[in-house]
Design an enzyme around this catalytic site. Structure first.
Site, PDB file in Angstrom:
ATOM      1  N   ASP A   1      -8.151  -1.051   1.251  1.00  0.00           N
ATOM      2  CA  ASP A   1      -9.029  -1.512   1.746  1.00  0.00           C
ATOM      3  C   ASP A   1      -9.186  -1.862   2.484  1.00  0.00           C
ATOM      4  O   ASP A   1     -10.645  -2.927   2.599  1.00  0.00           O
ATOM      5  CB  ASP A   1     -10.484  -1.407   0.703  1.00  0.00           C
ATOM      6  CG  ASP A   1     -10.363  -2.006  -0.107  1.00  0.00           C
ATOM      7  OD1 ASP A   1      -9.586  -2.929  -0.306  1.00  0.00           O
ATOM      8  OD2 ASP A   1     -10.592  -2.534  -1.155  1.00  0.00           O
TER       9      ASP A   1
ATOM     10  N   ASP B   1      -3.396  -5.698   2.873  1.00  0.00           N
ATOM     11  CA  ASP B   1      -3.191  -4.103   3.049  1.00  0.00           C
ATOM     12  C   ASP B   1      -3.074  -3.037   3.893  1.00  0.00           C
ATOM     13  O   ASP B   1      -2.073  -2.857   3.917  1.00  0.00           O
ATOM     14  CB  ASP B   1      -4.140  -3.219   2.686  1.00  0.00           C
ATOM     15  CG  ASP B   1      -5.018  -3.239   0.992  1.00  0.00           C
ATOM     16  OD1 ASP B   1      -4.369  -4.199  -0.107  1.00  0.00           O
ATOM     17  OD2 ASP B   1      -5.933  -3.301   0.746  1.00  0.00           O
TER      18      ASP B   1
ATOM     19  N   ASP C   1      -4.501   0.394  -5.404  1.00  0.00           N
ATOM     20  CA  ASP C   1      -4.740  -0.478  -6.276  1.00  0.00           C
ATOM     21  C   ASP C   1      -5.719   0.014  -7.081  1.00  0.00           C
ATOM     22  O   ASP C   1      -6.116   1.341  -7.147  1.00  0.00           O
ATOM     23  CB  ASP C   1      -5.617  -2.286  -5.179  1.00  0.00           C
ATOM     24  CG  ASP C   1      -5.964  -2.436  -5.652  1.00  0.00           C
ATOM     25  OD1 ASP C   1      -5.554  -2.889  -7.214  1.00  0.00           O
ATOM     26  OD2 ASP C   1      -5.778  -3.806  -5.098  1.00  0.00           O
TER      27      ASP C   1
END
Length: 793
Positions: A547, A551, A312
């Site tokens: 994080d 995810d 990301d």
């Protein structure tokens, strides 16, 4: 695991409000005794006892102890010297694993959060484990919610992105739920804990994260396969060898047992798996010093093998912080725009990234507003009303301006958005805010352009992975145009190949897009997982950074998973590696450690397998032909120490940043087979000498010198290209072997003075032939493997 989070509404039926003074000390003790504390059983890996047991009671250690017991029965104590190698290897492995455990526990302790609770009428600080059900906790901006709670008083907003993937803060008021794993972004709350410990949502996610099966380590899979094959052959072959010598050759027990033990010890690659664990454990300690927490040993290895890295932009390419880039006046001059923004900022606490970016550039004014409307993900704007009768409104342009949105202004906003800016509109309205909305806009003051602050080392880190042949995929929930522009700023190759994931509605489209595009925007949590699966099904080895709880599916699907500090605890539990300083630039160090382990263990395994292969070959020859096994156990201990044990320990721990190439077993066999063939040839020549009247001492002396010399030749090839350390190591081993043969021959049952000139001539001739055979075999194997690779390609 659950794909969506269902946040409860309302209070539970059995909910009893705690007094405003909080729980008393007696009530806390009662709840702790009843098992209603927030303590969750920590996953600290193996216990000290388990580490000791797993290192001492291995299959090969038990086999070595059994062989030592056989030698003791016949009084062959000198040949039991190999136990010293067994104990030292086991001790080193245990110490390194304990060091790794200590490092992990220390890092976890240093990064543990603190809680603030109200007890006996006072606010106290405690650890999360010390909280109990019905505790009143105080939560301020920046605090993490440590257990599921209901807001009792106060107000503000919470960021639940780690749970839901939605980045906007959600307004919270009395009676609303605060779920464990979320963060407070603004305001102050007093909340009562409802679900604590293993009953909390975060604990449930953590359990589910741990339950998902991780793909196996390639290195350990290959090593275990090797060990299983050796184990299946070892005991039956040893028994057959003993029966032949004792029952058919009528050798005495004092001769048959040491000979059989020597053959079996030679076939045991003692310390190979142990050495792998030691090399990885050293990596854990080293990475711990660089604020990288390794939760699965083989995460170091798997990152070194990946060819696709999915990340990301937040926390990797960018800092996760915003910065004000431009202020564009619309209906007023720049000074008026700046002073208006200062008035607006003075009415709010600096509690989120957007406000902080603006207050860093514009000093908030000292104002006394009469009412404020906090930001919500539904309104996409916030507002503040002043005594003078005007209201300032700031937020997403389409939500702030509504009908007051001219085409030329829309075009300007689209231009800046395409360049990667986050554009906010600041406007003025007449009247006062209500609980749910702001008054209509009467004047557009200007546009505020914000950008994600780039990490200083992001471009260098991405360039490193590009040089290493690793493809980068940026997967984000943000607008793909914004993400693409950020990728361009860090010079990411393929930054202009972007796609909006909302247009990828079928599995086929997703699989094609996974290969075609570099930047993926508006990606849902489940699409992250599907993208990882698509890349893996296309033959890639995939690493994933994340994080949030959203995810976790992708993290657990990836071959290597990396969590960033500041994220959800459940995500950290799901990941193999956690970057405690949230510094993406730490990853090249992890890759280097993984390469050190893989390349050095490949070298070490080649040396181990030389002994295993020639011991197996000589055992089979001894069974099939009227020849006696040429080695004594103590002689193999000497050969193993100078050509395998000591060298591999140093080689396994030296720096090695070479790119991982070839398959593990193929590379190992390519190096080991020529050396094993050379030793076998020399040993056969020595064994045949028995038919020409030479005694057992001469035969074992010739075999030991030949095996040691060939072993040192193999060590030489493994040390290439030479470094100062490798050259010094080889020189010391050569001198050590020569000293043992010449000065301590009696200890190792070696008598060089018993060798006749003819025996020396045979020994030298056979060793020259062995060297020639090794060279030819190596060339042949290299050519065969090269043809195989070309055919597969």
């Amino acid at each position: 695991m659950a794909e969506t989070l269902h946040i409860p509404s309302g209070t539970p039926e059995n909910f009893v409000p705690t007094a405003d003074e909080g729980l008393t000390s007696e009530e806390v003790v009662t709840r702790q005794r009843d098992g209603l504390s927030n303590k969750v059983k920590a996953d600290s890996g193996k216990s000290v006892w388990q580490i000791l047991m797993s290192n001492f009671f291995t299959l090969f250690n038990l086999l070595n102890f059994a062989l030592a017991a056989c030698l003791r029965l016949v009084g062959s104590y000198r040949n039991m010297l190999f136990l010293g190698v067994v104990f030292s290897n086991t001790l080193i492995g245990t110490i390194q694993e304990l060091r790794a455990k200590h490092t992990i526990e220390k890092l976890q302790l240093l990064n543990a959060p603190q809680a603030h609770a109200i007890r006996n009428g006072e606010e106290i600080t405690c650890t999360p484990d010390e909280l109990v059900q019905d505790d009143l906790v105080v939560l301020r901006a920046g605090d993490q919610v440590l257990a599921d709670a209901i807001v009792r008083s106060g107000g503000g907003a919470a960021n639940e992105s780690l749970l839901t993937g939605e980045s906007d803060a959600i307004g919270k008021h009395a009676g609303d739920w605060l779920m464990s794993g979320s963060y407070i972004t603004e305001g102050r709350f007093v909340a009562q804990l409802v679900h604590v410990g293993s009953a909390s949502y975060a604990a449930e996610l953590t359990r589910e994260a741990k339950a998902i099966k991780r793909p196996n380590s390639v290195l350990m899979t290959e090593l275990n396969r090797l060990v299983r094959r050796i184990s299946v052959i070892l005991v039956p072959l040893g028994l057959l060898l003993f029966c032949k010598q004792y029952f058919l050759n009528h050798a005495a027990l004092t001769a048959a047992i040491p000979s059989t033990v020597a053959a079996m010890i030679g076939m045991i690659p003692e310390g190979l798996i142990l050495l792998t664990s030691v090399a990885l454990a050293v990596g854990v300690v080293k990475l711990g010093r660089h604020q990288t927490l390794v939760q699965e040993l083989y995460g170091i290895e798997t990152l070194a093998r990946v060819d696709v890295l999915c990340l990301d932009k937040t926390g990797t390419i960018t800092k996760g912080e915003m910065q004000l880039e431009k202020m564009i006046p619309v209906d007023v001059d720049e000074d008026t725009l700046r002073s208006s923004l200062a008035r607006f900022l003075g009415a709010f606490e600096t509690s989120n990234g957007t406000l902080k970016a603006m207050t860093d550039a514009v000093k908030p004014a000292d104002v006394h507003p009469i009412a404020t409307l906090p930001f919500s993900s539904k309104r996409k704007k916030s507002a503040v009303s002043f005594p003078e009768g005007d209201t300032l409104i700031l937020g997403a342009p389409s939500f702030v301006l509504e009908e007051h949105f001219p085409d030329d202004l829309r075009q300007t906003i689209d231009t800046y958005t395409a360049e990667g800016f986050r554009v906010l509109a600041l406007a003025r309205g007449e009247g006062c805010v209500t609980d749910t909305d702001a008054p209509p806009v009467t004047q557009v003051l200007g546009l505020i352009c914000l950008s994600d602050a780039l990490r200083e080392n992001a471009a260098d880190t991405l360039a490193y992975f590009r040089q290493q042949g690793v493809t980068i995929k940026v997967i984000s929930g943000d607008d793909p145009r914004t993400v693409s522009s950020i990728a361009k700023r860090v010079q990411l190759e393929g930054w202009d190949r972007w796609v909006d994931a909302t247009t990828l509605t079928t599995e086929s489209q997703l699989r094609k897009a996974a290969e075609k595009y570099t930047v993926f925007g508006r990606v849902t949590p489940m699409q992250k997982k599907q993208l990882v699966e698509a890349l893996k099904s296309n033959g890639h080895s995939v690493a994933m950074t994340g994080d949030g709880v959203n995810d976790i599916p992708a993290l657990k699907t990836a071959d290597c998973s990396i969590a960033m500090a500041g994220g959800a605890d459940a995500a950290k539990h799901a990941a193999q590696l956690t970057l405690l300083n949230a510094d993406f630039a730490s990853l090249p160090l992890v890759v280097d450690e993984g390469r050190r382990v893989i390349n050095n263990i490949t070298r070490a395994a080649s040396l181990f397998l030389v002994k295993t292969l020639y011991s197996f070959a000589l055992s089979m020859i001894t069974l099939l032909f009227p020849l006696n096994y040429p080695f004594q156990p103590i002689q193999l201990t000497l050969i193993s120490s100078v050509t395998i044990g000591i060298p591999t320990f140093f080689l396994a721990l030296e720096p090695n940043r070479e790119r991982v190439q070839g398959k593990f077993l193929e590379t190992v066999m390519r190096n080991a087979v020529p050396g094993a063939a050379g030793v076998t040839l020399c040993a056969i020549a020595a064994m045949v000498m028995a038919h020409f009247g030479y005694n057992a001492t001469v035969i074992s002396t010739m075999a030991t010198i030949a095996a040691g010399t060939v072993g040192l030749m193999v060590l030489t090839s493994v040390c290439l290209p030479f470094t100062l350390m490798r050259g010094t190591l080889l020189g010391v081993m050569v001198l050590g072997f020569a000293a043992a043969v010449l000065l301590a021959g009696k200890t190792f049952l070696i008598d060089v003075f018993a060798l006749t000139p003819r025996a020396w001539m045979v020994l030298v001739t056979v060793q020259v032939l062995s060297a020639l055979v090794m060279v030819l075999l190596r060339k042949g194997l290299n050519k065969h493997l090269e043809k195989k690779r070309i055919k597969q390609a």
